[in-house]
Design a protein around this motif. Structure first.
Motif, short mmCIF file in Angstrom:
data_model
loop_
_atom_site.label_atom_id
_atom_site.label_comp_id
_atom_site.label_asym_id
_atom_site.label_seq_id
_atom_site.Cartn_x
_atom_site.Cartn_y
_atom_site.Cartn_z
N GLY A 146 -22.95 -48.07 20.95
CA GLY A 146 -22.84 -46.68 21.38
C GLY A 146 -21.43 -46.28 21.76
N GLY A 147 -20.66 -47.20 22.34
CA GLY A 147 -19.30 -46.88 22.73
C GLY A 147 -18.29 -46.97 21.61
N GLN A 148 -18.70 -47.54 20.47
CA GLN A 148 -17.77 -47.76 19.37
C GLN A 148 -17.92 -46.72 18.26
N VAL A 149 -19.09 -46.09 18.18
CA VAL A 149 -19.37 -45.11 17.13
C VAL A 149 -19.43 -43.72 17.75
N GLU A 150 -18.74 -42.76 17.11
CA GLU A 150 -18.82 -41.36 17.53
C GLU A 150 -19.99 -40.69 16.79
N PHE A 151 -20.68 -39.78 17.47
CA PHE A 151 -21.83 -39.08 16.88
C PHE A 151 -21.52 -37.59 16.85
N VAL A 152 -21.58 -37.01 15.65
CA VAL A 152 -21.22 -35.61 15.48
C VAL A 152 -22.29 -34.91 14.64
#
Length: 249
Positions: free
Chosen positions: A112-118
């Motif tokens: 969760g801290g390594q992937v950005e969600f857009v």
């Protein structure tokens, strides 16, 4: 033939401005069962198709990667492992339900801290020009209303020398395989959808949307028109799926 104001939603012709909402309803319905249905529908082979995509991506440590229509995060998770802390991985999806499933899944698995969600529309990506080393879209392009616009915008946000990979259902090479595949798609898929996701209509749409998607050579030409070079494709599982690749000059 759909004109500029209309488009295909499966076999139906609908106003172009309404397709996005129709597709949203499909994925709102199937989001919670998406992974298990992928395994059932493809007999698990979708994992091999995605592995092939990763292998052809050329992604390495420190790269910036955008996974469009990233859904539940299969590709984003693998890219995050490759690019490491110095890299960047963005999982984008137009559908809030799918994005939520992907965020929850990757967070639970420690990414969760390594992937950005857009939440983003592939036709109007909210990123500056020349941002990403690699862009992938797996089993999402056929749901886009204006594919030419989307491909052009993907090319825009790629860095020069960056690579676009489009993994999508395509046209089988063998007529006998085509017949068997059609029978499976229009009989087994809706039944599985009803049994597993309590939704046969969404899986009937998915089968129809595959048939309306451009064939291998047409999609290759569309990528070239979008400004990509060295475009080619690899037929997988007899052409049931194809991986298209192109480079931004």
């Amino acid at each position: 033939m759909a004109d500029q104001n209309t488009t295909h939603f499966g076999y139906r012709e609908v106003p172009a401005k309404e397709k996005e909402s129709h597709v949203a309803k499909v994925f709102d319905s199937v989001a919670s069962k998406y992974d298990i249905m992928n395994d059932l529908m493809s007999l698990g082979i979708h994992r091999l198709w995605k592995r092939f995509t990763i292998d052809k991506s050329g992604v390495r440590t420190g790269h910036a990667v955008l996974d469009i229509a990233g859904g539940t995060g299969d590709l984003a998770k693998k890219f995050a492992r490759i690019v490491g802390p110095s890299g960047r991985v963005v999982l984008a999806d137009i559908n809030a339900s799918m994005l939520e499933v992907g965020r929850d899944r990757l967070t639970n698995e420690g990414f969760g801290g390594q992937v950005e969600f857009v939440q983003a529309n592939a036709e109007a990506l909210p990123f500056p020009d020349n941002t990403f080393d690699c862009i992938t879209i797996a089993f999402g392009l056929r749901n886009v209303t204006n594919k030419d616009t989307a491909l052009a915008d993907m090319a825009r946000v790629l860095k020069p020398g960056g690579r676009l990979l489009v993994l999508e259902f395509s046209k089988p090479e063998n007529p006998l395989l085509t017949k068997a595949y059609d029978t499976y798609s229009f009989t087994a898929l809706p039944v599985m959808g009803q049994l597993v996701a309590n939704d046969s209509e969404s899986y009937r749409y998915l089968a129809e949307s595959i048939r309306m998607h451009p064939d291998q050579e047409t999609l290759k030409g569309m990528m070239e028109e979008a400004g990509l070079s060295l475009c080619q494709y690899y037929n997988l599982t007899g052409g049931i799926v194809a991986l298209h690749t192109g480079i931004k000059a």
